[in-house]
Design a protein around this motif. Structure first.
Motif, mmCIF file in Angstrom:
data_model
loop_
_atom_site.group_PDB
_atom_site.id
_atom_site.type_symbol
_atom_site.label_atom_id
_atom_site.label_comp_id
_atom_site.label_asym_id
_atom_site.label_seq_id
_atom_site.Cartn_x
_atom_site.Cartn_y
_atom_site.Cartn_z
ATOM 1 N N GLN A 42 0.995 -1.485 0.453
ATOM 2 C CA GLN A 42 0.034 -0.368 0.247
ATOM 3 C C GLN A 42 1.045 1.192 -0.124
ATOM 4 O O GLN A 42 0.983 1.558 -0.596
ATOM 5 C CB GLN A 42 -0.958 -0.192 1.111
ATOM 6 C CG GLN A 42 -1.757 1.223 1.431
ATOM 7 C CD GLN A 42 -3.049 1.343 0.946
ATOM 8 O OE1 GLN A 42 -3.125 0.193 -0.333
ATOM 9 N NE2 GLN A 42 -3.268 2.408 -0.388
ATOM 10 N N LYS A 43 1.276 1.198 0.558
ATOM 11 C CA LYS A 43 3.212 2.332 0.874
ATOM 12 C C LYS A 43 3.870 2.393 -0.779
ATOM 13 O O LYS A 43 3.992 3.758 -1.091
ATOM 14 C CB LYS A 43 3.737 1.804 1.499
ATOM 15 C CG LYS A 43 2.943 2.401 3.518
ATOM 16 C CD LYS A 43 3.205 3.557 4.102
ATOM 17 C CE LYS A 43 2.093 4.331 5.344
ATOM 18 N NZ LYS A 43 1.957 5.677 5.174
ATOM 19 N N ALA A 44 3.730 1.775 -1.179
ATOM 20 C CA ALA A 44 4.597 1.611 -2.208
ATOM 21 C C ALA A 44 3.583 2.374 -3.588
ATOM 22 O O ALA A 44 4.474 3.141 -3.948
ATOM 23 C CB ALA A 44 4.917 0.633 -2.386
ATOM 24 N N LYS A 45 2.301 1.771 -4.190
ATOM 25 C CA LYS A 45 1.243 2.719 -4.397
ATOM 26 C C LYS A 45 1.354 3.746 -4.324
ATOM 27 O O LYS A 45 1.994 4.187 -5.112
ATOM 28 C CB LYS A 45 0.276 1.513 -3.933
ATOM 29 C CG LYS A 45 -0.111 0.593 -4.547
ATOM 30 C CD LYS A 45 -1.596 -0.126 -3.857
ATOM 31 C CE LYS A 45 -1.517 -1.811 -4.231
ATOM 32 N NZ LYS A 45 -3.029 -2.570 -4.293
ATOM 33 N N GLU A 46 1.068 4.075 -3.042
ATOM 34 C CA GLU A 46 0.788 5.824 -2.612
ATOM 35 C C GLU A 46 2.173 6.487 -2.945
ATOM 36 O O GLU A 46 2.226 7.346 -3.898
ATOM 37 C CB GLU A 46 0.961 5.917 -1.105
ATOM 38 C CG GLU A 46 -0.525 5.171 -0.570
ATOM 39 C CD GLU A 46 -0.920 5.293 0.670
ATOM 40 O OE1 GLU A 46 0.283 5.244 1.651
ATOM 41 O OE2 GLU A 46 -1.895 4.811 1.859
ATOM 42 N N ILE A 54 -1.195 10.748 -9.616
ATOM 43 C CA ILE A 54 -2.065 10.156 -10.072
ATOM 44 C C ILE A 54 -2.430 9.961 -8.788
ATOM 45 O O ILE A 54 -1.547 9.327 -7.845
ATOM 46 C CB ILE A 54 -1.703 9.436 -10.834
ATOM 47 C CG1 ILE A 54 -0.797 8.236 -10.736
ATOM 48 C CG2 ILE A 54 -1.556 9.898 -12.146
ATOM 49 C CD1 ILE A 54 -1.382 6.482 -10.979
ATOM 50 N N PRO A 55 -3.773 9.852 -8.585
ATOM 51 C CA PRO A 55 -5.081 9.555 -7.330
ATOM 52 C C PRO A 55 -4.871 8.320 -7.144
ATOM 53 O O PRO A 55 -4.875 7.075 -8.725
ATOM 54 C CB PRO A 55 -6.184 10.465 -7.334
ATOM 55 C CG PRO A 55 -6.146 10.347 -9.198
ATOM 56 C CD PRO A 55 -4.881 10.715 -9.720
ATOM 57 N N ILE A 56 -4.879 7.705 -6.642
ATOM 58 C CA ILE A 56 -5.347 5.793 -6.131
ATOM 59 C C ILE A 56 -6.494 5.454 -5.379
ATOM 60 O O ILE A 56 -6.793 6.396 -3.926
ATOM 61 C CB ILE A 56 -4.473 4.941 -5.338
ATOM 62 C CG1 ILE A 56 -2.806 5.248 -6.197
ATOM 63 C CG2 ILE A 56 -4.466 3.825 -4.969
ATOM 64 C CD1 ILE A 56 -1.485 5.143 -4.862
#
Length: 183
Positions: A42-46, A54-56
């Motif tokens: 999750q942190k890597a995606k953010e 871009i927003p997740i």
């Protein structure tokens, strides 16, 4: 218990748990994320989304709050010089800060930890007068109010941290003359 972790810790009658045992042993159990691999992903995606601008979207089955551990401190209020009162004061200040950076810097005596979210904290105080009628035995509560020292009554039934006892030897004096395992 070495190497174990916990997702939820409930420290009941917190005033009776030695501060160093809680801080050096128990609280550490909640330091590792409840789902560490998912939290890392999750942190890597953010971070990547921030880099790419871009927003997740948060998926219905993917709630970051579900991956958080929690520690609940509970119990009867005790004396104001006990660590439970100190924790209560700090948590209360965090809650009352409303996220104001200046107020939080006062709480932390300097910089605020990264990713700190004041809304992850709450304080609930439930004195006997706020309980539904009939929940407590009114006769016993009345007996306590009539016969128990005011400070003890305030701690037990008012959920108030009392500043000191009124006995021949004040509780603060006794505490000051007593050594702890760390002294």
């Amino acid at each position: 218990i070495r190497g174990q972790r916990a997702n939820d810790i409930v420290a009941d009658e917190f005033a009776s748990i030695p501060r160093d045992i809680f801080e050096n042993v128990v609280a550490g159990f909640a330091a590792v994320a409840s789902s560490p691999i998912e939290k890392v992903k999750q942190k890597a995606k953010e971070q990547m989304a921030i880099q790419l601008g871009i927003p997740i979207p948060v998926l219905k089955n993917e709630n970051p709050a579900d991956m958080s551990n929690q520690i609940i401190l509970s119990g009867t209020a005790y004396y104001d010089f006990n660590h439970f009162a100190e924790y209560w004061k700090r948590y209360h200040a965090i809650c009352c800060s409303g996220g104001n950076v200046k107020k939080l810097e006062e709480v932390f005596n300097g910089s605020i930890p990264a990713d700190f979210d004041y809304s992850n904290y709450s304080v609930t105080r439930i004195p006997v007068c706020k309980l539904p009628s009939g929940f407590m035995d009114a006769g016993q509560v009345g007996r306590a109010k009539a016969t128990v020292h005011t400070g003890i009554y305030q701690m037990e039934y008012g959920a108030i941290f009392t500043t000191d006892s009124q006995g021949f030897f004040k509780r603060s004096l006794i505490e000051g003359c007593t050594t702890s395992p760390t002294e």
